[in-house]
Design an enzyme around this catalytic site. Structure first.
Site, PDB file in Angstrom:
ATOM      1  N   ASP A 164      42.485  30.984  42.894  1.00  0.00           N
ATOM      2  CA  ASP A 164      41.625  31.732  41.970  1.00  0.00           C
ATOM      3  C   ASP A 164      41.171  30.827  40.818  1.00  0.00           C
ATOM      4  O   ASP A 164      41.688  30.909  39.700  1.00  0.00           O
ATOM      5  CB  ASP A 164      42.387  32.952  41.446  1.00  0.00           C
ATOM      6  CG  ASP A 164      41.500  33.933  40.711  1.00  0.00           C
ATOM      7  OD1 ASP A 164      40.273  33.763  40.743  1.00  0.00           O
ATOM      8  OD2 ASP A 164      42.056  34.882  40.115  1.00  0.00           O
ATOM      9  N   SER A 198      41.106  37.759  32.110  1.00  0.00           N
ATOM     10  CA  SER A 198      41.021  36.872  33.268  1.00  0.00           C
ATOM     11  C   SER A 198      40.263  35.597  32.938  1.00  0.00           C
ATOM     12  O   SER A 198      39.236  35.627  32.243  1.00  0.00           O
ATOM     13  CB  SER A 198      40.305  37.571  34.427  1.00  0.00           C
ATOM     14  OG  SER A 198      41.127  38.533  35.002  1.00  0.00           O
ATOM     15  N   HIS A 233      37.672  35.041  40.587  1.00  0.00           N
ATOM     16  CA  HIS A 233      37.346  36.453  40.812  1.00  0.00           C
ATOM     17  C   HIS A 233      36.372  36.996  39.761  1.00  0.00           C
ATOM     18  O   HIS A 233      35.721  38.017  39.984  1.00  0.00           O
ATOM     19  CB  HIS A 233      38.616  37.308  40.891  1.00  0.00           C
ATOM     20  CG  HIS A 233      39.301  37.547  39.580  1.00  0.00           C
ATOM     21  ND1 HIS A 233      40.390  36.827  39.158  1.00  0.00           N
ATOM     22  CD2 HIS A 233      39.046  38.442  38.610  1.00  0.00           C
ATOM     23  CE1 HIS A 233      40.789  37.271  37.978  1.00  0.00           C
ATOM     24  NE2 HIS A 233      39.989  38.258  37.629  1.00  0.00           N
TER      25      HIS A 233
END
Length: 263
Positions: free
Chosen positions: A113, A207, A65
């Site tokens: 992801d 992230s 992402h």
């Protein structure tokens, strides 16, 4: 197993669009996590940041992402950093030449992801820049395992940023805790992680960083639940290890050795 009773009603799954810094953690000792990578992602006039980690001198793993953007995207990877706002002599800044997002990645629910980035040139491996081993296909973390996550993301919900690398210890949780919050949780490809008693978590900007358990990267910071620090979802690396190895061979047919980091 009952989930923590203070959890709020699930509203929506929120991909941590470049989750910020570690909440409730501490400053990492300088260069104690030499596998850590800082990704500066430029998309037109917008610039965002994510974490990542070096698994080969020419390859970095991160979250899909982070790279899921329209238009032209340019990525600069900084290795060997402690204070990301300073020009430290230990830092190596290398452009990513290309990257491969998992073909089954889902923006909607955060499944699969994971992204693998190929650096334009090999990193120089030294005391400040090292690779980390990743979990093999048959290796799994256990409930209760205490793991470490590092990042340069937010250190509070108010958006306070940290210039230096932060780290936090988080426990692997029962899958049922995450399953009760979302039907999208997949035990085979995700890990349920968090600290149910204290406000400790990854957050915006973190992230793509690694969940390190027993000196190996077992997970990738993926997403969380709106208004809840606990629990968090990490991409399970062991599930994707065959895919990772396949992409690495496409990057280079020759095996590229890299002495793995060890505490």
């Amino acid at each position: 197993v009952r989930p923590q009773t203070v959890l709020l009603v699930f509203l929506s799954i929120v991909p941590q669009q470049c989750f910020g810094q570690i909440i409730g953690g501490r400053k990492a000792d300088a260069h104690s996590r030499p596998y850590m990578a800082y990704l500066e992602i430029k998309n037109g006039r917008n610039t965002t940041a994510c974490g990542g980690f070096l698994i080969r001198p020419d390859a970095v793993l991160s979250a899909a992402h982070c790279m899921d953007k329209k238009g032209t995207v340019k990525v600069t990877v900084t290795l060997g950093a402690h204070n990301i706002r300073r020009q430290e002599r230990s830092q190596q800044k290398i452009r990513a030449g290309k990257w491969v997002i998992h073909p089954q990645y889902s923006r909607k629910d955060g499944k699969n992801d994971i992204v693998l980035l190929k650096l334009k040139k090999k990193a120089e491996i030294n005391e400040n820049v090292q690779c980390i081993s990743i979990a093999k296909e048959n290796e799994r973390v256990r409930v209760g395992d205490l793991c470490t996550v590092s990042g340069w993301g937010w250190t509070s919900k108010a958006g306070d940023m940290s210039d230096v690398l932060m780290e936090v210890a988080l426990k692997v949780q029962y899958a049922e805790i995450c399953e009760q919050l979302s039907n999208n949780f997949q035990c085979q490809s995700m890990i349920c992680v968090g600290d149910e008693e204290e406000e400790k978590a990854t957050y915006k900007g973190d992230s793509g960083g690694p969940l390190v358990c027993n000196k190996k990267a077992h997970g990738i910071v993926s997403h969380g639940y709106e208004d809840c620090l606990f629990p968090e979802i990490f991409t399970r690396i062991s599930h994707f290890e065959p895919w990772i190895q396949k992409q690495l061979k496409r990057f280079s047919r020759k095996a590229i050795p890299c002495f793995p980091f060890s505490d």
